[in-house]
Write a protein that holds these residues in place. Structure first.
Motif, mmCIF file in Angstrom:
data_model
loop_
_atom_site.group_PDB
_atom_site.id
_atom_site.type_symbol
_atom_site.label_atom_id
_atom_site.label_comp_id
_atom_site.label_asym_id
_atom_site.label_seq_id
_atom_site.Cartn_x
_atom_site.Cartn_y
_atom_site.Cartn_z
ATOM 1 N N ASP A 1 0.812 -1.219 0.000
ATOM 2 C CA ASP A 1 0.000 0.000 0.000
ATOM 3 C C ASP A 1 0.841 1.264 0.000
ATOM 4 N N GLU A 2 2.157 1.114 -0.056
ATOM 5 C CA GLU A 2 3.028 2.286 -0.008
ATOM 6 C C GLU A 2 3.610 2.582 -1.391
ATOM 7 N N ASP A 3 4.209 3.764 -1.534
ATOM 8 C CA ASP A 3 4.867 4.136 -2.778
ATOM 9 C C ASP A 3 5.985 3.132 -3.071
ATOM 10 N N PRO A 4 6.001 2.536 -4.265
ATOM 11 C CA PRO A 4 6.975 1.480 -4.565
ATOM 12 C C PRO A 4 8.432 1.903 -4.378
ATOM 13 N N GLU A 5 8.782 3.125 -4.787
ATOM 14 C CA GLU A 5 10.172 3.561 -4.657
ATOM 15 C C GLU A 5 10.557 3.733 -3.193
ATOM 16 N N LEU A 6 9.651 4.289 -2.398
ATOM 17 C CA LEU A 6 9.930 4.448 -0.975
ATOM 18 C C LEU A 6 9.960 3.089 -0.281
#
Length: 264
Positions: free
Chosen positions: A207-212
């Motif tokens: 559910d988080e930004d893939p890069e982060l």
């Protein structure tokens, strides 16, 4: 003895939201009843507070562990899980006191300790108490959902509500679920000297930004946490000295299995 109450507001659920509404109503001298069938504070007291206290203890240990890199050294570091547990309990008790039934009652709210059920659109029954209110606030919380993993019901497992009761050091913790909560628990216990493996059949931090998420996972793996995401869990079974989770060797693989042994 049966009792009938007729407040302006009836709150169902004694978690943080329900308690906040009850305190605001009581401070405004609005007749209010709060109904809670379990522990006051809900999952916030049972899990969220102790988890953050655990993270604080682990962060303190990590800061001391890396001290030599900055030229700061001291006595050999040790972890006393019993005392860590005392720290978690102390933090939980301090927060729980702010939302206790006794405090709400002192403020002027009425607390009913029973399961609530609606009998019509304006009436709730909780134990022997009937509540007819002008307004209802439904603030029920959450409970752990046990994943449908073959064999899990046959082993002793921990949930987000019971893991913080541990007072002895675990050898190897297997965490099912690579969301932020599962990874937080794995990191905290790893920093306290306990091996941890996290398993999820989907991507970690989905559910988080893939890069982060990639940066976070890189850091977690550098700290020694084994993250097996996109890994299908085939089953869980008892073994001597702990449990064994069996996972598929690779996504979509058939017949190839890898054992992951843990103590919890």
């Amino acid at each position: 003895m049966a009792e009938e109450l007729k407040p302006d507001i009836c709150i169902i659920g004694g978690g943080p939201a329900g308690i906040a509404v009850a305190i605001a109503a009581a401070n405004a001298e609005v007749p209010v009843v709060l109904v809670e069938g379990s522990e006051m504070g809900g999952v916030n007291v049972a899990a969220a507070v102790p988890s953050k206290a655990l993270v604080a203890a682990a962060s303190r240990y990590e800061s001391l562990r890396v001290g030599p890199a900055f030229g700061v050294t001291g006595a050999p570091l040790q972890v006393n899980l019993g005392k860590v547990h005392d720290h978690l309990r102390s933090a939980t008790e301090a927060v729980a006191a702010n939302g206790s039934a006794e405090r709400l009652t002192a403020l002027g709210a009425t607390v009913v300790k029973a399961q609530a059920r609606f009998v019509d659109g304006h009436t709730v029954v909780a134990g022997d108490t009937t509540i007819r209110a002008k307004h209802f606030v439904i603030a029920t919380g959450a409970k752990p959902v046990i994943p449908d993993v073959p064999g899990l019901g046959e082993v002793d497992y921990l949930t987000f509500e019971t893991i913080f009761d541990a007072t002895r050091k675990m050898g190897h913790l297997i965490v099912l679920g690579a969301d932020r909560y599962g990874l937080e628990i794995a990191q905290a216990y790893t920093r306290l000297g306990i091996d941890a493996t996290v398993i999820d059949d989907g991507p970690a931090l989905a559910d988080e930004d893939p890069e982060l998420a990639a940066l976070v996972l890189e850091r977690l793996r550098a700290e020694g946490i084994r993250v097996r995401d996109r890994t299908r869990i085939l089953g869980v079974a008892r073994r001597r000295g702990g449990i064994r989770a069996t996972v598929a060797a690779s996504a979509g693989s058939e017949g190839e299995e890898i054992p992951v042994d843990g103590t919890h």
